[in-house]
Design a protein around this motif. Structure first.
Motif, PDB file in Angstrom:
ATOM      1  N   ASP A  94       0.839  -1.206   0.000  1.00  0.00           N
ATOM      2  CA  ASP A  94       0.000   0.000   0.000  1.00  0.00           C
ATOM      3  C   ASP A  94       0.868   1.249   0.000  1.00  0.00           C
ATOM      4  OD1 ASP A  94      -2.107  -1.685   0.143  1.00  0.00           O
ATOM      5  OD2 ASP A  94      -2.666  -1.230   2.222  1.00  0.00           O
ATOM      6  N   ASP A  96       0.454   3.842   1.818  1.00  0.00           N
ATOM      7  CA  ASP A  96       0.410   4.615   3.065  1.00  0.00           C
ATOM      8  C   ASP A  96       1.471   4.193   4.085  1.00  0.00           C
ATOM      9  OD1 ASP A  96      -0.579   2.187   3.809  1.00  0.00           O
ATOM     10  OD2 ASP A  96      -2.594   2.891   4.259  1.00  0.00           O
ATOM     11  N   GLN A  98       1.774   1.615   5.790  1.00  0.00           N
ATOM     12  CA  GLN A  98       1.349   0.816   6.947  1.00  0.00           C
ATOM     13  C   GLN A  98       2.148  -0.482   7.010  1.00  0.00           C
ATOM     14  OE1 GLN A  98      -3.198   1.127   6.494  1.00  0.00           O
ATOM     15  NE2 GLN A  98      -2.858   0.920   8.687  1.00  0.00           N
ATOM     16  N   ARG A 198       2.095  -4.155  11.918  1.00  0.00           N
ATOM     17  CA  ARG A 198       1.544  -3.170  10.992  1.00  0.00           C
ATOM     18  C   ARG A 198       1.391  -1.824  11.674  1.00  0.00           C
ATOM     19  NH1 ARG A 198      -3.635  -2.258   7.443  1.00  0.00           N
ATOM     20  NH2 ARG A 198      -2.580  -2.120   5.451  1.00  0.00           N
ATOM     21  N   ARG A 201      -1.308   4.592   9.446  1.00  0.00           N
ATOM     22  CA  ARG A 201      -1.018   5.296   8.192  1.00  0.00           C
ATOM     23  C   ARG A 201       0.036   6.379   8.373  1.00  0.00           C
ATOM     24  NH1 ARG A 201      -3.531   6.809   3.771  1.00  0.00           N
ATOM     25  NH2 ARG A 201      -4.686   5.116   2.841  1.00  0.00           N
TER      26      ARG A 201
HETATM   27 MG    MG Z   1      -3.866   1.634   4.805  1.00  0.00          MG
END
Ligand code: MG
Ligand code: UDP
Length: 317
Positions: A94, A96, A98, A198, A201
């Motif tokens: 992704d 972002d 993360q 994880r 963001r």
């Molecule tokens: Mg995300």
């Protein structure tokens, strides 16, 4: 020169995250000896995402970008990434941050060392997610494991590294309603989890709300199992047997004791109950029918408006 690793990044209104993401990727791969390409798919963003990407591609030839004609959804964006990538290994991540990009080299090393085809990230900690999201996603994976024949590993997201062969297999799946995690489970190959934490963001907001997640869950279930349809048969059968027994019971009661069954209210409740169940199953049949309808149109998964990418090495079929 042939590409060793393609990194596929879906992007939707990520003007705040793209540069951070790019810089992080550059930093991680600055010491990497093999050739890397970064493929960003702009999924019809309404902000400056694509112009940022284009500028990056001018500065850095490793950056390739594709712009969709509108928002087709993350699954379509990832599919486009798979269609256009050319690496021996492909990583999806992704925009972002993360999922930490610094783990990618480790994941590839693991894949090479154990000769794995897919190394998927398994989250041990999920920051920035509400309790409700965690509980609902837990229940969803339990349910789908139970009612479908494919085994989707829990706590996985869309952070994984895979070989070219797996990408080729995914390219062959042309269904327009794509539940990617399910497709990955469906194709098989040698897969193993890679545990990681994880983060929240880096910037911007999540693009998913509960309506989208609900539809995503229905997508997952209807794409991989017809158990809900079968359920109608069993529930129907159950109620038929139950009502038959009830009828026998009241007939006997009448003949043995002369009792007449009374109760307008009970009758209404029973009718509403059965009516509700019938309508619910009509809805379930409708879900499947709707999917057949959309699938039968055979429309492309996405439309590309602009792209900065040389497709000769990758594509397609
Ligand atoms: Mg995300
Ligand atoms: N994304 C996309 N199309 C969409 C929604 C999201 O390409 O319609 C991208 C988004 O830009 C991000 C990734 O998919 O790179 C994951 O989105 P998000 O972080 O909003 O999802 P979450 O992490 O909250 O599940």
């Amino acid at each position: 020169m042939s590409v060793f690793l393609s990194i596929v990044v879906p992007v939707y209104n990520e003007e705040e995250s793209i540069l951070l993401c790019y810089e992080k990727l550059v930093q991680v791969f600055s010491v990497y000896e093999k050739t890397v390409e970064f493929i960003f798919i702009d999924d019809g963003s309404r902000d400056k995402s694509y112009s940022i990407l284009k500028n990056l591609s001018v500065k850095d030839s490793r950056v390739k970008c594709i712009q969709f004609s509108r928002n087709f959804g993350k699954e379509a964006a990832m599919s486009a990434g798979f269609d256009f990538c050319s690496g021996e290994y492909v990583c999806q991540i992704d925009a972002d941050l993360q999922d930490p990009p610094e783990l990618i080299p480790e994941m590839i090393a693991l894949a090479q060392q154990k000769e794995l085809d897919v190394v998927y990230g398994v989250r041990t900690k999920r920051d920035g997610e509400t309790r409700l999201k965690k509980i609902t996603s837990f229940l969803f994976y339990k349910l789908i494991a139970r009612i479908s024949s494919i085994d989707i590993p829990e706590h996985t997201g869309d952070f994984r590294v895979m070989t070219k062969e797996v990408v080729m297999a995914i390219r062959k799946l042309k269904e327009t309603q794509r539940f990617m995690k399910g497709l990955f489970a469906w194709v098989g190959f040698k897969q193993e989890g890679f545990y990681y934490e994880r983060n929240s963001r880096s910037a911007g907001k999540t693009k998913f709300n509960y309506v989208k997640l609900w539809n995503f869950a229905i997508e997952g279930i209807t794409s991989f199992t017809n158990v809900p349809l079968k359920l109608a048969t069993y529930v129907g059968f159950f109620f038929a047997c139950f009502s038959f027994c009830l009828a026998v019971f009241y007939i006997l009661k009448y003949f043995l004791y002369g009792d007449r069954f009374q109760g307008f209210l009970t009758l209404i409740v029973a009718i509403l109950f059965i009516g509700g169940i019938q309508i619910m199953f009509l809805g379930i049949i409708g879900e499947y029918l709707g999917r057949i309808y959309f699938e039968s149109k055979n429309r492309p998964l996405y439309l590309v408006k602009n792209k900065v990418i040389d497709t000769s090495a990758s594509k397609i079929d």
